[in-house]
Design a protein around this motif. Structure first.
Motif: not given
Length: 263
Positions: A82-111
């Motif tokens: 879970f740790t690796r997956i969640m951190i990488v998805l968080g980096f992806l959102r920051q790299a895209l610059g979409t701020q809160s899209t996908p939302s935290n709930q979506i990233l958590l569920g996907l992870s």
């Protein structure tokens, strides 16, 4: 019934962490099952053991399980992918610059679902080797706990770098271990988490490179056109989203994440 077995498996796997500070408890006999009753957790009663000791009642066991339930987040972070997956998805959102899209709930569920997919072979081994024999009355709790935890420890050590394992082995004042079976949980867990953080940040760095190039190109073009008051982020965001969609980014990212645990 199957979902209850997985919940019990998660609770059972938290027992090794409690064994670090708690003394070993005597083996508790189970009451004979009534004819026609199905398999389940053996019901335990207070019985006088040799030497004046007493075993735990079922109510005390349930109280202990409810207390251990609070450690589930720590187990999820320290013993799974879970740790690796969640951190990488968080980096992806920051790299895209979409701020809160996908939302935290979506990233958590996907992870969580991707973690379940990655950990399914480990869960199946733990259930087959530890939980099922215990629930069928073929194995005591003292033997079921290490049997169910062994697949998780092997998974963690397979993802752990030798340098991290040696570091925590030295900090624990332990000698080098002959095999993975000899490594205790108190050494395997922090070494695994440290390796996961390093791997996740490396993957996040590689994710940032193509999007950073787009930001630099857009900023250079705006500067050359004299449009210094226009934010480069507003202009580069559609291009980054288009690039991510055209290369089928979600498939590549999730496939790479899942495959990184099997290499």
């Amino acid at each position: 019934m199957k979902s209850l077995r997985w919940i019990f498996l998660a609770l059972l796997l938290m027992c090794p962490m409690l064994l670090w500070a708690a003394p070993a408890m005597p083996q508790m006999p189970s009451m004979p099952q009534m004819p026609g009753s199905g398999s389940g957790i053996p019901v335990l009663t207070v019985q006088n053991a040799p030497g004046g000791a007493q075993n735990w009642t079922l109510s005390l066991q349930l109280l202990a399980l409810m207390t251990v339930l609070t450690l589930l987040p720590a187990v999820l972070l320290m013993m799974t992918s879970f740790t690796r997956i969640m951190i990488v998805l968080g980096f992806l959102r920051q790299a895209l610059g979409t701020q809160s899209t996908p939302s935290n709930q979506i990233l958590l569920g996907l992870s969580l679902f991707l973690t379940l997919f990655v950990m399914s072979p480990v869960l199946n081994r733990a259930y087959t080797e530890g939980v099922k024999p215990y629930m069928d009355g073929q194995m005591s709790a003292e033997l079921a706990v290490p049997a169910a935890a062994a697949p998780f420890k092997h998974f963690m050590l397979d993802q752990t770098r030798d340098a991290d394992l040696q570091l925590f082995t030295h900090l624990a004042n332990e000698k080098p271990y002959a095999s993975k079976d000899d490594v205790p949980f108190r050494v395997a867990m922090p070494a695994f988490v440290t390796s996961e953080l390093k791997t996740a940040f490396q993957m996040g760095f590689l994710l940032f490179i193509p999007f950073l190039i787009i930001d630099l190109v857009v900023a250079s073009v705006l500067m050359s056109m004299g449009m210094m008051m226009v934010s480069p982020t507003i202009i580069s965001l559609p291009f980054k989203i288009m690039l991510f969609v055209l290369v089928d980014g979600w498939t590549l990212l999730l496939g790479t994440l899942a495959g990184s645990f099997y290499t």
